[in-house]
Design an enzyme around this catalytic site. Structure first.
Site, PDB file in Angstrom:
ATOM      1  N   GLY A  79       0.710  -1.032  -0.001  1.00 45.70           N
ATOM      2  CA  GLY A  79       0.074  -0.102   0.136  1.00 45.70           C
ATOM      3  C   GLY A  79       0.646   1.165  -0.004  1.00 45.70           C
ATOM      4  N   GLN A 122       2.711   9.910   1.444  1.00 50.78           N
ATOM      5  CA  GLN A 122       3.924   9.079   1.563  1.00 50.78           C
ATOM      6  C   GLN A 122       4.929   9.525   0.402  1.00 50.78           C
ATOM      7  OE1 GLN A 122       2.087   4.957   2.483  1.00 50.78           O
ATOM      8  NE2 GLN A 122       4.086   4.981   3.613  1.00 50.78           N
ATOM      9  N   CYS A 163       6.127  -0.094   8.019  1.00 54.31           N
ATOM     10  CA  CYS A 163       5.462   0.901   7.003  1.00 54.31           C
ATOM     11  C   CYS A 163       6.802   1.480   6.200  1.00 54.31           C
ATOM     12  CB  CYS A 163       4.976   2.367   7.984  1.00 54.31           C
ATOM     13  SG  CYS A 163       4.564   3.720   7.146  1.00 54.31           S
ATOM     14  N   LEU A 164       6.639   1.592   4.919  1.00 53.20           N
ATOM     15  CA  LEU A 164       7.425   2.229   4.112  1.00 53.20           C
ATOM     16  C   LEU A 164       8.258   3.607   4.625  1.00 53.20           C
ATOM     17  CD1 LEU A 164       6.008   1.576   0.850  1.00 53.20           C
ATOM     18  CD2 LEU A 164       7.510  -0.055   1.961  1.00 53.20           C
ATOM     19  N   HIS A 210      -4.528   0.864   7.619  1.00 58.86           N
ATOM     20  CA  HIS A 210      -3.042   1.577   7.708  1.00 58.86           C
ATOM     21  C   HIS A 210      -2.992   2.571   6.656  1.00 58.86           C
ATOM     22  CE1 HIS A 210       1.513   0.963   7.979  1.00 58.86           C
ATOM     23  NE2 HIS A 210       1.270   1.717   6.911  1.00 58.86           N
ATOM     24  N   GLU A 211      -3.617   2.392   5.470  1.00 52.78           N
ATOM     25  CA  GLU A 211      -3.315   3.607   4.421  1.00 52.78           C
ATOM     26  C   GLU A 211      -4.421   4.464   4.781  1.00 52.78           C
ATOM     27  OE1 GLU A 211      -0.896   3.391   2.673  1.00 52.78           O
ATOM     28  OE2 GLU A 211      -0.181   1.306   2.931  1.00 52.78           O
ATOM     29  N   HIS A 228      -3.042   7.205   7.278  1.00 45.49           N
ATOM     30  CA  HIS A 228      -1.938   7.994   6.786  1.00 45.49           C
ATOM     31  C   HIS A 228      -2.660   9.227   6.097  1.00 45.49           C
ATOM     32  CE1 HIS A 228       2.056   6.166   6.617  1.00 45.49           C
ATOM     33  NE2 HIS A 228       1.506   5.214   6.188  1.00 45.49           N
TER      34      HIS A 228
END
Length: 210
Positions: free
Chosen positions: A64, A69, A122-123, A164-165, A168
């Site tokens: 994702g 991000q 997480c990226l 999660h997304e 953000h």
């Protein structure tokens, strides 16, 4: 000086480095609520941005990616998961393949009271993972890339990705919801916590899971 229009910022981003660099924790864009999408980008530009986000998600690699991000404060995210994991992990975590999806202005609400806790990364927080308890089932409402309404229930790992997304887009990182005693480096994860559930980690590190 007037602010740079979002469309100009996106054009500049797409003209630069590819795959798009992922913004890391500490950048204010990850801590600010994103703008609701209401046509700030022309359809062709939105499509180019989505294509670039998908490529960057694959390159990271991740399952994702939310627009903040990559430094774009817009309520937009992409998700996709091949779910190439062992059967034991698939069964315990409910991790099943998810096709590529575009989520515009997403929101979710829990379905039922059950929560599940697993390690999550997480990226934008590279090299670390921590256990997060999330709703096991959620109802997602959003628009797709064509502006068509999405109203769907997700369970297991896909529900975790959606939460999660979407978080953000509110300026929330997974660490805000994590059991911080579980915080582990990539090395520790590989050497100690490869089990399908975090139960062993909870016992060894001194935290509780639902």
């Amino acid at each position: 000086m007037s602010p740079v229009p979002l469309s100009d910022r996106v054009e500049e981003l797409l003209a630069g480095e590819h795959p798009l660099p992922v913004v890391e924790a500490g950048d204010p864009v990850l801590r600010s609520p994103a703008q609701t999408y209401d046509g700030q980008l022309a359809p062709a530009l939105l499509e180019r941005l989505i294509t670039a986000m998908r490529a960057s998600m694959h390159a990271a690699p991740g399952v994702g990616l939310a627009a903040p991000q990559i430094g774009v404060p817009l309520r937009l995210a992409v998700i996709e998961d091949a779910a190439e994991v062992p059967d034991e992990v698939r069964l315990v975590r409910g991790r099943v393949p998810q096709p590529f999806r575009v989520l515009i202005n997403p929101s979710y609400e829990p379905v039922g009271a059950h929560r599940a806790a697993f390690f999550e990364g997480c990226l934008s927080v590279p090299g670390l993972q921590a256990v997060v308890a999330r709703h096991e089932r959620v109802r997602l409402r959003a628009l797709d890339e064509r502006g068509r309404p999405v109203d769907e229930e997700f369970t297991g790992w896909p529900a975790r990705i959606v939460q999660h997304e979407t978080d953000h887009l509110h300026g929330t990182l997974y660490l805000d919801r994590a059991e911080l005693r579980s915080l582990s480096t990539r090395t520790a994860m590989a050497e100690r916590w490869t089990q399908p559930t975090p139960d062993l980690a909870a016992s060894a590190l001194g935290f509780s899971v639902p």
